[in-house]
Design a protein around this motif. Structure first.
Motif, PDB file in Angstrom:
ATOM      1  N   TYR A  31       0.816  -1.220   0.000  1.00 20.66           N
ATOM      2  CA  TYR A  31       0.000   0.000   0.000  1.00 20.66           C
ATOM      3  C   TYR A  31       0.853   1.276   0.000  1.00 20.66           C
ATOM      4  O   TYR A  31       0.345   2.351   0.317  1.00 20.66           O
ATOM      5  N   GLU A  32       2.101   1.145  -0.362  1.00 18.04           N
ATOM      6  CA  GLU A  32       3.018   2.288  -0.288  1.00 18.04           C
ATOM      7  C   GLU A  32       2.500   3.490  -1.083  1.00 18.04           C
ATOM      8  O   GLU A  32       2.599   4.636  -0.637  1.00 18.04           O
ATOM      9  N   ASP A  33       1.921   3.234  -2.244  1.00 20.59           N
ATOM     10  CA  ASP A  33       1.406   4.324  -3.078  1.00 20.59           C
ATOM     11  C   ASP A  33      -0.083   4.568  -2.855  1.00 20.59           C
ATOM     12  O   ASP A  33      -0.538   5.712  -2.850  1.00 20.59           O
ATOM     13  N   SER A  34      -0.846   3.493  -2.665  1.00 16.19           N
ATOM     14  CA  SER A  34      -2.308   3.621  -2.614  1.00 16.19           C
ATOM     15  C   SER A  34      -2.837   4.058  -1.246  1.00 16.19           C
ATOM     16  O   SER A  34      -3.928   4.638  -1.152  1.00 16.19           O
ATOM     17  N   CYS A  35      -2.065   3.805  -0.191  1.00 14.40           N
ATOM     18  CA  CYS A  35      -2.491   4.236   1.149  1.00 14.40           C
ATOM     19  C   CYS A  35      -1.245   4.411   2.026  1.00 14.40           C
ATOM     20  O   CYS A  35      -0.994   3.627   2.948  1.00 14.40           O
ATOM     21  N   PRO A  36      -0.447   5.428   1.739  1.00 18.29           N
ATOM     22  CA  PRO A  36       0.871   5.567   2.364  1.00 18.29           C
ATOM     23  C   PRO A  36       0.851   5.723   3.883  1.00 18.29           C
ATOM     24  O   PRO A  36       1.842   5.402   4.548  1.00 18.29           O
ATOM     25  N   ASP A  37      -0.246   6.210   4.453  1.00 25.56           N
ATOM     26  CA  ASP A  37      -0.285   6.435   5.898  1.00 25.56           C
ATOM     27  C   ASP A  37      -0.964   5.286   6.650  1.00 25.56           C
ATOM     28  O   ASP A  37      -1.253   5.398   7.844  1.00 25.56           O
ATOM     29  N   LEU A  38      -1.190   4.168   5.963  1.00 27.18           N
ATOM     30  CA  LEU A  38      -1.952   3.055   6.533  1.00 27.18           C
ATOM     31  C   LEU A  38      -1.411   2.590   7.883  1.00 27.18           C
ATOM     32  O   LEU A  38      -2.167   2.472   8.856  1.00 27.18           O
ATOM     33  N   LEU A  39      -0.131   2.325   7.949  1.00 20.28           N
ATOM     34  CA  LEU A  39       0.435   1.757   9.181  1.00 20.28           C
ATOM     35  C   LEU A  39       0.280   2.715  10.356  1.00 20.28           C
ATOM     36  O   LEU A  39       0.003   2.280  11.488  1.00 20.28           O
ATOM     37  N   ASN A  40       0.438   4.000  10.096  1.00 17.81           N
ATOM     38  CA  ASN A  40       0.278   4.984  11.177  1.00 17.81           C
ATOM     39  C   ASN A  40      -1.172   5.064  11.650  1.00 17.81           C
ATOM     40  O   ASN A  40      -1.439   5.207  12.852  1.00 17.81           O
ATOM     41  N   ILE A  41      -2.102   4.964  10.712  1.00 14.06           N
ATOM     42  CA  ILE A  41      -3.523   5.022  11.070  1.00 14.06           C
ATOM     43  C   ILE A  41      -3.894   3.848  11.965  1.00 14.06           C
ATOM     44  O   ILE A  41      -4.539   4.013  13.009  1.00 14.06           O
ATOM     45  N   VAL A  42      -3.489   2.652  11.557  1.00  7.91           N
ATOM     46  CA  VAL A  42      -3.823   1.459  12.337  1.00  7.91           C
ATOM     47  C   VAL A  42      -3.143   1.502  13.704  1.00  7.91           C
ATOM     48  O   VAL A  42      -3.774   1.241  14.738  1.00  7.91           O
ATOM     49  N   GLN A  43      -1.880   1.871  13.722  1.00  9.39           N
ATOM     50  CA  GLN A  43      -1.133   1.913  14.982  1.00  9.39           C
ATOM     51  C   GLN A  43      -1.792   2.856  15.988  1.00  9.39           C
ATOM     52  O   GLN A  43      -1.913   2.531  17.173  1.00  9.39           O
ATOM     53  N   ALA A  44      -2.224   4.006  15.519  1.00  8.15           N
ATOM     54  CA  ALA A  44      -2.830   4.991  16.416  1.00  8.15           C
ATOM     55  C   ALA A  44      -4.100   4.440  17.050  1.00  8.15           C
ATOM     56  O   ALA A  44      -4.344   4.622  18.254  1.00  8.15           O
ATOM     57  N   GLN A  45      -4.910   3.751  16.273  1.00  6.12           N
ATOM     58  CA  GLN A  45      -6.176   3.219  16.792  1.00  6.12           C
ATOM     59  C   GLN A  45      -5.944   2.031  17.729  1.00  6.12           C
ATOM     60  O   GLN A  45      -6.647   1.872  18.737  1.00  6.12           O
TER      61      GLN A  45
END
Length: 320
Positions: A31-45
């Motif tokens: 998801y590097e291009d399609s959702c670059p902030d994915l890991l940060n979003i999941v981690q925060a929640q």
């Protein structure tokens, strides 16, 4: 002319084969291009959820395990029952036990807001499992991504594939082998019981009827778990009596001391073929951590849906 007609299908077949293998390959940067902030979003929640309730970390990790063992890591465990679909939530290993669905809903909503229609629920489960371990003091690792979501579920497969707490060692080894996991993988993954809690109904027989358990430890569990079935069935006890909210190797130390809460836990150290692995992990936490990471990545590779198979669910509870 005959020569070209012979080679053309062969080249097409090779290309199809190569493309198929490429599509099926999970990768950490999917998801590097399609959702670059994915890991940060999941981690925060996940951080919020675990701060609100420490036990939730273990519950989210367990969701991933119970998903992968039923027709692969495809998010099928998240599907609710509908008039046309019988889900896995009410299967014997899951009913009144598996939890954390509301947390996954929150994570999915946050991901959808940032990257609508891009990230699968199956991948969210995989990332959430890792982040839950990290939040409770465990190791970090790169999660391979690119799974798609199942459009169906199987309560029957959940009942037959997930090993129950009454399992003996041979049964445990067999259930894991059916998923392509070795006995060592099985012991390492069982180390997830260093966090979380179990219901009285899952360990009552072990503390009252079995002898391969430290008697003092068994007696400490009895006041909160009456010997009569139906009484206190849902009362909880920590799977790891030492550090129940810290991801460490204490689970294995407990097993060596005959303080495994579940029958299936103590089977790992009960004069059988996995005793040496448990002994090693009890004395060498680094070995456990490394093997746990390896086994988690291996488990995450069980029969993923990729390419055009399955779908990307908008709501993890429902097929689109």
């Amino acid at each position: 002319m005959a020569s070209s007609s012979f080679h053309a299908p062969t080249l097409v077949s090779i290309l199809v084969l190569l493309l198929g293998n490429s599509r099926a390959q999970l990768t950490p940067d999917f998801y590097e291009d399609s959702c670059p902030d994915l890991l940060n979003i999941v981690q925060a929640q996940v951080e919020i959820a675990v701060q609100n309730e420490k036990r939730m970390g273990a519950s989210l990790l367990r969701l991933f395990f119970h998903d992968c063992f039923v027709n692969g890591c495809d998010g099928s465990i998240l599907l609710d029952d509908t008039p046309t679909l019988i889900g896995e939530k009410n299967a014997a290993p899951n009913a009144n036990s598996v939890r954390g669905f509301e947390v996954i809903d929150v994570i999915k909503a946050a991901v959808e807001e940032a990257c609508p229609g891009v990230v699968s629920c199956a991948d969210i489960l995989a990332i959430t499992a890792k982040d839950s371990v990290v939040q409770l003091g465990g190791p970090d690792w790169e999660v391979k991504l690119g799974r798609r979501d199942a459009m169906t579920a199987s309560q029957a497969a959940a009942n037959s594939s997930i090993p129950p707490p009454t399992s003996n060692l041979d049964q445990l080894i067999s259930k894991y082998a059916a998923q392509g996991l070795s006995a060592q993988d099985m012991v390492a993954l069982s180390g997830a019981h260093t966090i979380g809690q179990a219901r009285c109904t899952t360990f009552r027989n072990h503390i009252y009827q079995e002898t391969n358990i430290d008697s003092f430890f068994a007696n400490t569990r009895k006041p909160n778990c009456p010997g009569t079935p139906g009484q206190g069935d849902n009362n909880l006890a920590p799977l790891d009596i030492q550090t129940p909210t810290l991801f460490d190797n204490s689970y294995f130390v407990n097993l060596v001391a005959m303080k495994g809460l579940l029958h299936s836990d103590q089977e790992l150290f009960n004069g059988g073929s996995t005793d040496a692995i448990v002994q090693n992990y009890s004395q060498n936490p680094d070995a456990f951590i490394q093997d746990f990471i390896t086994a988690m990545i291996k488990m995450g590779d069980i029969n993923p849906l990729t390419g055009s198979d399955g779908e990307i669910r908008t709501n993890c509870r429902l097929v689109n």
